[in-house]
Design an enzyme around this catalytic site. Structure first.
Site, PDB file in Angstrom:
ATOM      1  N   TRP A  44       0.819  -1.216   0.000  1.00  0.00           N
ATOM      2  CA  TRP A  44       0.000   0.000   0.000  1.00  0.00           C
ATOM      3  C   TRP A  44       0.853   1.266   0.000  1.00  0.00           C
ATOM      4  O   TRP A  44       1.806   1.380   0.768  1.00  0.00           O
ATOM      5  CB  TRP A  44      -0.856  -0.027   1.266  1.00  0.00           C
ATOM      6  CG  TRP A  44      -1.595   1.225   1.582  1.00  0.00           C
ATOM      7  CD1 TRP A  44      -1.066   2.414   2.009  1.00  0.00           C
ATOM      8  CD2 TRP A  44      -3.006   1.430   1.506  1.00  0.00           C
ATOM      9  NE1 TRP A  44      -2.067   3.337   2.196  1.00  0.00           N
ATOM     10  CE2 TRP A  44      -3.278   2.751   1.905  1.00  0.00           C
ATOM     11  CE3 TRP A  44      -4.091   0.608   1.152  1.00  0.00           C
ATOM     12  CZ2 TRP A  44      -4.555   3.276   1.957  1.00  0.00           C
ATOM     13  CZ3 TRP A  44      -5.364   1.132   1.216  1.00  0.00           C
ATOM     14  CH2 TRP A  44      -5.588   2.459   1.609  1.00  0.00           C
ATOM     15  N   ASN A  46       0.416   5.632   0.364  1.00  0.00           N
ATOM     16  CA  ASN A  46      -0.357   6.870   0.322  1.00  0.00           C
ATOM     17  C   ASN A  46       0.579   8.061   0.140  1.00  0.00           C
ATOM     18  O   ASN A  46       1.300   8.061  -0.877  1.00  0.00           O
ATOM     19  CB  ASN A  46      -1.438   6.971   1.412  1.00  0.00           C
ATOM     20  CG  ASN A  46      -1.029   6.826   2.847  1.00  0.00           C
ATOM     21  OD1 ASN A  46      -0.797   5.735   3.317  1.00  0.00           O
ATOM     22  ND2 ASN A  46      -0.975   7.904   3.569  1.00  0.00           N
ATOM     23  N   ASP A  47       0.590   9.033   1.007  1.00  0.00           N
ATOM     24  CA  ASP A  47       1.244  10.321   0.712  1.00  0.00           C
ATOM     25  C   ASP A  47       2.699  10.236   0.232  1.00  0.00           C
ATOM     26  O   ASP A  47       3.481   9.462   0.781  1.00  0.00           O
ATOM     27  CB  ASP A  47       1.338  11.190   1.977  1.00  0.00           C
ATOM     28  CG  ASP A  47       0.086  11.222   2.787  1.00  0.00           C
ATOM     29  OD1 ASP A  47      -0.911  10.605   2.409  1.00  0.00           O
ATOM     30  OD2 ASP A  47       0.107  11.894   3.838  1.00  0.00           O
ATOM     31  N   GLN A  63       4.371   7.050   2.197  1.00  0.00           N
ATOM     32  CA  GLN A  63       3.673   6.276   3.215  1.00  0.00           C
ATOM     33  C   GLN A  63       3.436   4.879   2.645  1.00  0.00           C
ATOM     34  O   GLN A  63       2.858   4.727   1.559  1.00  0.00           O
ATOM     35  CB  GLN A  63       2.338   6.947   3.565  1.00  0.00           C
ATOM     36  CG  GLN A  63       2.506   8.241   4.317  1.00  0.00           C
ATOM     37  CD  GLN A  63       2.949   7.994   5.745  1.00  0.00           C
ATOM     38  OE1 GLN A  63       2.147   7.679   6.601  1.00  0.00           O
ATOM     39  NE2 GLN A  63       4.248   8.136   6.011  1.00  0.00           N
ATOM     40  N   PHE A 107       4.520   8.397  10.221  1.00  0.00           N
ATOM     41  CA  PHE A 107       3.614   9.197   9.396  1.00  0.00           C
ATOM     42  C   PHE A 107       4.390  10.169   8.496  1.00  0.00           C
ATOM     43  O   PHE A 107       5.617  10.215   8.513  1.00  0.00           O
ATOM     44  CB  PHE A 107       2.609   9.932  10.293  1.00  0.00           C
ATOM     45  CG  PHE A 107       1.379   9.113  10.631  1.00  0.00           C
ATOM     46  CD1 PHE A 107       1.334   7.746  10.410  1.00  0.00           C
ATOM     47  CD2 PHE A 107       0.248   9.722  11.171  1.00  0.00           C
ATOM     48  CE1 PHE A 107       0.193   6.993  10.716  1.00  0.00           C
ATOM     49  CE2 PHE A 107      -0.896   8.992  11.481  1.00  0.00           C
ATOM     50  CZ  PHE A 107      -0.927   7.631  11.248  1.00  0.00           C
ATOM     51  N   SER A 108       3.632  10.969   7.771  1.00  0.00           N
ATOM     52  CA  SER A 108       4.232  11.795   6.708  1.00  0.00           C
ATOM     53  C   SER A 108       5.218  12.843   7.218  1.00  0.00           C
ATOM     54  O   SER A 108       5.139  13.280   8.373  1.00  0.00           O
ATOM     55  CB  SER A 108       3.130  12.505   5.926  1.00  0.00           C
ATOM     56  OG  SER A 108       2.500  11.572   5.102  1.00  0.00           O
ATOM     57  N   ARG A 169       0.762  16.946  12.928  1.00  0.00           N
ATOM     58  CA  ARG A 169       1.604  16.057  12.103  1.00  0.00           C
ATOM     59  C   ARG A 169       2.029  16.665  10.769  1.00  0.00           C
ATOM     60  O   ARG A 169       1.608  17.732  10.391  1.00  0.00           O
ATOM     61  CB  ARG A 169       0.860  14.755  11.856  1.00  0.00           C
ATOM     62  CG  ARG A 169      -0.509  14.897  11.196  1.00  0.00           C
ATOM     63  CD  ARG A 169      -1.087  13.496  10.946  1.00  0.00           C
ATOM     64  NE  ARG A 169      -2.424  13.532  10.421  1.00  0.00           N
ATOM     65  CZ  ARG A 169      -3.525  13.438  11.162  1.00  0.00           C
ATOM     66  NH1 ARG A 169      -3.449  13.311  12.467  1.00  0.00           N
ATOM     67  NH2 ARG A 169      -4.722  13.474  10.580  1.00  0.00           N
ATOM     68  N   ASP A 170       2.835  15.852  10.065  1.00  0.00           N
ATOM     69  CA  ASP A 170       3.294  16.103   8.690  1.00  0.00           C
ATOM     70  C   ASP A 170       4.255  17.289   8.590  1.00  0.00           C
ATOM     71  O   ASP A 170       4.009  18.275   7.867  1.00  0.00           O
ATOM     72  CB  ASP A 170       2.086  16.320   7.739  1.00  0.00           C
ATOM     73  CG  ASP A 170       1.047  15.210   7.860  1.00  0.00           C
ATOM     74  OD1 ASP A 170       1.413  14.116   8.332  1.00  0.00           O
ATOM     75  OD2 ASP A 170      -0.124  15.434   7.497  1.00  0.00           O
ATOM     76  N   GLU A 225      -4.139  18.695   6.930  1.00  0.00           N
ATOM     77  CA  GLU A 225      -2.990  17.796   6.826  1.00  0.00           C
ATOM     78  C   GLU A 225      -1.990  18.333   5.788  1.00  0.00           C
ATOM     79  O   GLU A 225      -2.323  19.189   4.962  1.00  0.00           O
ATOM     80  CB  GLU A 225      -3.463  16.400   6.394  1.00  0.00           C
ATOM     81  CG  GLU A 225      -4.433  15.770   7.382  1.00  0.00           C
ATOM     82  CD  GLU A 225      -4.750  14.310   7.073  1.00  0.00           C
ATOM     83  OE1 GLU A 225      -4.701  13.493   7.992  1.00  0.00           O
ATOM     84  OE2 GLU A 225      -5.057  13.988   5.912  1.00  0.00           O
TER      85      GLU A 225
HETATM   86  C1  FRU Z   1      -2.603  12.243   4.826  1.00  0.00           C
HETATM   87  C2  FRU Z   1      -2.272  11.538   6.120  1.00  0.00           C
HETATM   88  C3  FRU Z   1      -1.269  12.341   6.938  1.00  0.00           C
HETATM   89  C4  FRU Z   1      -0.616  11.285   7.789  1.00  0.00           C
HETATM   90  C5  FRU Z   1      -0.569  10.111   6.840  1.00  0.00           C
HETATM   91  C6  FRU Z   1      -0.752   8.765   7.504  1.00  0.00           C
HETATM   92  O1  FRU Z   1      -3.123  11.373   3.857  1.00  0.00           O
HETATM   93  O2  FRU Z   1      -3.438  11.280   6.867  1.00  0.00           O
HETATM   94  O3  FRU Z   1      -1.817  13.399   7.683  1.00  0.00           O
HETATM   95  O4  FRU Z   1       0.654  11.663   8.215  1.00  0.00           O
HETATM   96  O5  FRU Z   1      -1.611  10.302   5.894  1.00  0.00           O
HETATM   97  O6  FRU Z   1      -0.519   7.733   6.584  1.00  0.00           O
END
Ligand code: FRU
Length: 483
Positions: A44, A46-47, A63, A107-108, A169-170, A225
């Site tokens: 998987w 994501n970001d 991610q 996380f990101s 976060r991030d 985010e």
């Molecule tokens: C955005 C998010 C971030 C977080 C990450 C977790 O898509 O929710 O805020 O750090 O994905 O996977």
């Protein structure tokens, strides 16, 4: 956890990932897998995270759940690098969730490159569990000197901010005039309003909060985010991904948005003066969690996760999930709108011209391997319609432009089919469409309006000009030689 137990867990995870990686080529079904966009080798994604230029190469972290394509799971940082932003080489998993402060997710975050050292700032996520009577988010640092191995900083976590818990976060970090700055996304007022908090540091490790850069009064989402603040032509662009924004007409149709406001920022007083309203960066179905970087040639390049949360993408059954958009170069117009131009390097991907010439309704060109680039140009204002079609008609994508009311509509069929916005051509009357197995990215004009949407075609994919359409130039390229 005792250090030895932690070491066993890390080794077991590593071996499992090596195993999954080695069987992935036979597990991942390629029917929807991107031919020229970055996607995880399996599992998987994501970001995008830690996007940077390091010792002559671009690096992209992301991610990543290496264990499964069916769910985000506990986030790790995946890693790939590229010399040209088009051809990516997958590298070993970069950051594991193996410490108390990141045990339920690395996380990101972002990268700062200084003196050939990569500083990777990320959020350590800690969820409430039976063993952990605590929920919160910490900011942590990983350091790499070779661009492959990442060592967690010995005194991690470097930041815990009790006043902004539990959603903070991030980190996006940059340097300016010898000082370091960080922006973090945050929810305040009991998870009802989003805001962006800014910090400053003189040593990259110790951070002081300097301002709340921008916040919602309650009418614009409960959590913001992936913030990013950068300068273009003397103005500052604040890019972020708000959650919980209600749709208004054709705007904010996705579950979560990604967009920007432009303002003036003063590094001495930390004051941010807003000059525009929030604008979505992309009007398609699948565009979220943007990140930018400035490369050595001075380009500000943006990428996003070309998917979104809470949507059942069919690729998940194929052993992989998620992809990134094409990198796009950002510029700012005089009236403070961001223009996105596909990075120039992308042209090398489209090796074979399949068609080029005038064309009218019914003209159809098949795209070998479901991938290619389509360009349409017309000299005088008129209506345009293009259909991207395949054997499963319910996945056809129809893009149409009504030049009288200035609306452009993308219809990908099924539930929640339509995305629409206004397009006011500033220069060229043209569209560029990038098609890649299960994604379409449409750039209108000189990049003033974009749509990124996923679709899931079967069999041969073709591009057909729709009724009443006539263009002065229709050019179709595939990505590889077919003869
Ligand atoms: C955005 C998010 C971030 C977080 C990450 C977790 O898509 O929710 O805020 O750090 O994905 O996977």
């Amino acid at each position: 956890l005792a250090p030895r137990l932690k070491m066993y867990i890390k080794t077991a995870t590593f071996l499992l990932c090596v195993f999954l990686g080695s069987v992935s080529s036979c597990c991942v079904n390629g029917r929807y897998y991107p031919r020229y966009h970055l996607s995880p080798p399996h599992g998987w994604m994501n970001d995008p995270n830690g996007f940077c230029y390091f010792k002559g190469e671009y690096h992209m972290f992301y991610q990543y759940n290496p264990m499964s394509s069916l769910e985000a799971g506990i986030a790790h940082w995946g890693h790939a690098k590229s010399k040209d932003l088009c051809h990516w080489k997958h590298l070993d998993l970069a950051i594991y969730p193996d410490q108390w402060y990141d045990q339920t997710g690395v996380f990101s975050g972002s990268a700062l490159v200084e003196n050939d050292v990569m500083y990777l700032y990320y959020t350590g996520n800690v969820n409430l569990t039976d063993e952990m009577p605590f929920e919160g988010q910490f900011q942590a640092l990983g350091i790499s000197t070779d661009g492959v191995h990442v060592e967690k900083y010995k005194d991690n976590p470097i930041m815990y901010t009790p006043n902004h818990q539990p959603h903070i976060r991030d980190p996006k970090v940059w340097e300016h005039d010898g000082s370091y700055y960080m922006v973090l996304g945050n929810a305040y007022d009991d998870y009802t309003k989003g805001q962006i908090v800014m910090y400053e540091s003189s040593d990259k490790i110790n951070w002081q909060e300097v301002t709340i850069l921008y916040k919602s009064n309650g009418s614009f989402g409960y959590m913001w985010e992936c913030p990013d603040l950068f300068e273009i032509d003397g103005k500052f662009v604040l890019l972020f991904s708000p959650q919980g924004v209600k749709s208004v007409g054709d705007m904010y149709q996705n579950l979560y948005q990604a967009g920007y406001i432009v303002g003036e920022f003063d590094y001495d007083t930390h004051s941010f003066t807003i000059l525009t309203e929030f604008r979505e960066l992309d009007h398609g179905h699948d565009f979220y969690a943007t990140q930018t970087m400035k490369d050595p040639s001075g380009r500000r390049i943006v990428v996003a996760w070309a998917s979104t949360w809470e949507y059942a993408y069919p690729e998940r059954a194929d052993g992989w999930a998620g992809m990134l958009t094409l990198p796009r170069t950002l510029t700012l117009t005089k009236d403070l709108r961001l223009i996105q131009t596909p990075i120039r390097e992308i042209d090398q991907v489209f090796r074979r011209r399949l068609y080029s010439g005038k064309a009218s309704a019914g003209k159809t060109v098949a795209l070998p391997d479901k991938a290619g680039k389509v360009e349409l140009k017309w000299d005088t204002p008129r209506n345009i319609k293009v259909v991207i079609e395949s054997q499963n008609e319910c996945q056809n994508v129809v893009i149409s432009y009504d030049h009288e009311d200035g609306t452009i509509t993308l219809d990908r069929g099924g539930d929640d089919a339509i995305r629409r916005t206004h397009w006011d051509p500033r220069g060229h009357l043209k569209w560029t469409i990038f098609i890649d197995a299960s994604s379409i990215e449409l750039s209108c004009g000189d990049g003033e309006v974009w749509f990124t949407s996923r679709f899931f075609p079967e069999g041969v994919v073709s591009v057909r000009l729709g009724e009443d359409t006539c263009v002065d130039k229709f050019t179709v390229h595939s990505i590889r030689r077919t003869t």
